[in-house]
Design a protein around this motif. Structure first.
Motif, short mmCIF file in Angstrom:
data_model
loop_
_atom_site.label_atom_id
_atom_site.label_comp_id
_atom_site.label_asym_id
_atom_site.label_seq_id
_atom_site.Cartn_x
_atom_site.Cartn_y
_atom_site.Cartn_z
N GLY A 1 4.89 -16.29 -12.86
CA GLY A 1 4.74 -15.46 -14.10
C GLY A 1 3.77 -14.64 -12.79
N TRP A 2 3.03 -15.32 -12.66
CA TRP A 2 1.62 -14.82 -11.61
C TRP A 2 2.01 -13.99 -10.97
CZ3 TRP A 2 -3.78 -16.37 -12.51
CH2 TRP A 2 -4.31 -15.67 -11.38
N TYR A 3 3.10 -13.94 -10.31
CA TYR A 3 3.53 -12.85 -9.12
C TYR A 3 3.43 -11.84 -10.66
CZ TYR A 3 3.60 -16.27 -5.37
OH TYR A 3 3.14 -16.73 -4.54
N CYS A 4 4.12 -11.68 -11.66
CA CYS A 4 5.20 -11.00 -12.13
C CYS A 4 3.79 -10.17 -12.39
CB CYS A 4 6.57 -11.09 -13.17
SG CYS A 4 7.65 -12.26 -12.52
N TRP B 1 -1.44 -3.79 -11.34
CA TRP B 1 -0.93 -3.92 -9.92
C TRP B 1 -0.50 -2.09 -9.98
CZ3 TRP B 1 3.46 -1.95 -7.02
CH2 TRP B 1 3.00 -1.46 -6.18
N ALA B 2 0.85 -2.18 -11.01
CA ALA B 2 1.15 -0.38 -11.15
C ALA B 2 0.72 0.39 -11.78
CB ALA B 2 2.83 -1.21 -11.51
N ILE C 1 -8.85 -8.68 -10.39
CA ILE C 1 -7.32 -8.66 -9.97
C ILE C 1 -6.81 -10.15 -10.91
CG2 ILE C 1 -5.20 -8.94 -8.89
CD1 ILE C 1 -6.66 -6.88 -7.25
N SER C 2 -7.49 -11.08 -10.31
CA SER C 2 -7.35 -12.65 -10.80
C SER C 2 -7.29 -12.67 -12.19
CB SER C 2 -8.08 -13.20 -9.97
OG SER C 2 -7.02 -13.60 -8.53
N ALA D 1 0.76 -1.41 -0.17
CA ALA D 1 -0.18 -0.12 0.03
C ALA D 1 0.85 1.20 -0.46
CB ALA D 1 -1.17 0.02 1.14
N LYS D 2 1.64 0.90 0.67
CA LYS D 2 2.52 2.50 0.65
C LYS D 2 3.15 2.75 -0.97
CE LYS D 2 5.21 5.83 3.72
NZ LYS D 2 4.29 6.18 5.04
N LEU D 3 3.86 1.36 -0.73
CA LEU D 3 4.73 1.90 -2.86
C LEU D 3 3.29 2.30 -3.64
CD1 LEU D 3 6.10 -2.23 -3.36
CD2 LEU D 3 7.23 0.34 -3.79
N LYS D 4 2.38 1.55 -3.47
CA LYS D 4 1.14 2.37 -4.26
C LYS D 4 0.60 4.09 -3.79
CE LYS D 4 -1.47 1.54 -7.33
NZ LYS D 4 -1.65 0.84 -8.90
#
Lengths: 361, 361
Positions: free
Chosen positions: B189-192, B198-199, B337-338, B138-141
């Protein structure tokens, strides 16, 4: 060697980067700044005054005067790339060792003319890639060559971006087709390609593929691009590089291998002059229950007595001394690194021109 | 809400990751572990004993028993991907909220069956992506949404690699075509892909292109790949992702924007459980003479009272409570998102299958 007369440098072209290298020449213990030249005496005098150059430094109003001065041993040439072929070849014919700013040429055919002129005149060629001379780079090489800590390299990533300012995008010579026609590919891509080759001990890749995100300005100069570089089927290493004039300043290099990971985020110009670091992780596993890592990244900090650009000048002068004092042949190491970098750079350009088709080397 | 009965979880499948999530369920203040099931009673009992589960936790020797237990509100399902369609749809029909381990499905058609079952049965769907729930995320966002400090995003890079061990490559379910057929694409790859989306505020990209460095095992499962994701012509953002089972553990996310750069090298599983950091640089210029930077990267450290997996469970339970107590509809955020992640993942797979041709979305 310290009793030998220092290698006397002439600087051809008073670009901004020449200020840094003028200082570096005087910092290098075996080198001295002997002459500078601009296209006008006025500009040259202004450069000398602005940079507090010694009154003994000769000021010339034309590049030819530096090349014709028999006291000049070596020239540093920060001219726009489109002028390199003419002036670098001429410098070699005048028996001057050559420190040529990158990108060194518009293509490998041009570079081969320059290298051939240096070779046949027995002068040393070196590209102005300062980072290769930083002691951190040597320390990094030790790490990534360690088969236990690091192991076979699988993936290299480098991005070089900056500065993203309006002023740069409108006025800088790096976005002008008649001056630095290679744009971000030449200016930033040079480093990323060089870094990938450095990691692979200057081994040429087999395939280069540009990605379809190329951005050009209205004059057709590349402002931003991404590309992949593969060493398959020789081995399984792949590199991705991303270069852009449209983003904030960054210069990241990360390398993943079987047993370790290395990251360095200021590899081209260190955050500070006298001390630079990188981080690596080796043998990391997840902690019990995967709620953390067994090891954290380790920071390795390297102190540098001289800035990397002075070490670069010192190395060129060391080679020039060897040629002068002992009749050595010029060292093939530096021209070889530059030629391979140019070959890969040409392949990226070709892939972009072909609509991102893979290009074999 | 604290007076409401806790959401009671059943775990279906005693995979290694279930140990972590079992602990997380009990750490989340609104959740409790109610039942576990394996395909045999013996395995289930062993899991309970090895993980010090309370004697009140029900032990089942079949997945159906968990789904048929009316006291179970939600199920966590860390089964091999090829089993998801059957069991996730069944769980939804039995009115269980669903925390489904990633990769959630073999393709978007399967996922749509699961999502439709959840939707029509009024149960909440959530993928087991823990990192999305860390307060650091959240902080990154906040940072990357700051138009002054960061600005428009130009480039996203994420790599997720590990563990590169012989044992993993021979025996893990993630390299078995009948269990997790998507291999490194699904697992890493799911995460990347999720991070890139997300970004970009879950905005779907326009084009996905795999790079020609795909490595598969003898059974055809992807062990390593690189791909680019583009949002052009919507905007100029491009992402590159690199995922590999052949390299040492890494999980890097870096984002370049017009005014800033962000890097986080443990975004999926933080180095430590209670505190995690990222670094960013904004408004960096070179120091006078380009002998350093005007600013160094700034580290932002975020303390987490609960581990990210407990926050994930807490969030699912919060939504489940809302459905139970107030009759809310399931939140579309997590399925959306998914689904977008799966769509991009499918496009990468298609590009690989087409010999790395660009695939439009």
């Amino acid at each position: 060697m310290s009793e030998n007369p220092k290698i006397r440098f002439g600087i051809i072209g008073c670009a901004n980067i020449a200020r840094k290298v003028a200082r570096a020449i005087n910092l290098a213990p075996n080198s001295t700044l002997y002459a500078i030249a601009s296209r006008s005496m006025e500009k040259a005098h202004k450069f000398a005054a602005n940079n507090g150059l010694s009154e003994t430094v000769k000021i010339y109003g034309s590049y030819d005067q530096v090349l014709d001065d028999p006291c000049v041993d070596a020239v540093y040439m920060p001219l726009p790339t489109s002028l390199h072929l003419h002036w670098a070849v001429l410098a070699a014919h005048k028996k001057k060792h050559l420190l040529l700013e990158k990108p060194v040429a518009l293509d490998v055919a041009q570079l081969d003319h320059i290298l051939e002129a240096c070779e046949s005149n027995g002068v040393q060629f070196m590209t102005g890639s300062m980072w290769l001379h930083h002691p951190r780079t040597a320390k990094l090489k030790d790490l990534i060559s360690d088969s236990k800590l690091f192991g076979p390299i699988n993936y290299i990533h480098s991005s070089s971006t900056g500065p993203g300012t309006k002023e740069f995008l409108e006025n800088n010579i790096r976005v002008k087709p008649d001056l630095d026609a290679l744009g971000a590919l030449g200016d930033l891509g040079w480093y990323c390609i060089e870094a990938a080759l450095w990691a692979k001990d200057n081994q040429l890749p087999t395939t280069v593929t540009a990605l379809p995100d190329v951005t050009k300005n209205s004059a057709g100069v590349i402002l931003s691009f991404t590309a992949s570089i593969q060493w398959e089927p020789l081995d399984h290493t792949v590199a991705t590089i991303h270069c852009s004039f449209l983003s904030h300043t960054s210069m990241d290099l990360s390398i993943s291998a079987s047993n370790g990971t290395m990251r360095c985020n200021d590899y081209i110009i260190p955050y500070a002059e006298n001390s630079a670091s990188f981080e690596f992780t080796s043998g990391a596993k997840f902690a019990e229950l995967h709620i953390g890592w067994s090891v954290s990244p380790e920071e390795v900090r390297v102190i540098s007595q001289l800035p990397q650009e002075a070490l670069m000048v010192q190395e060129l002068s060391r080679l020039a001394e060897g040629i002068r004092e002992f009749g050595y042949r010029p060292d093939r190491k530096w021209p070889d690194i530059s030629r391979n970098t140019q070959l890969v750079l040409d392949a990226v350009k070709k892939s972009i021109d072909l609509g991102c088709k893979p290009v074999s080397l």
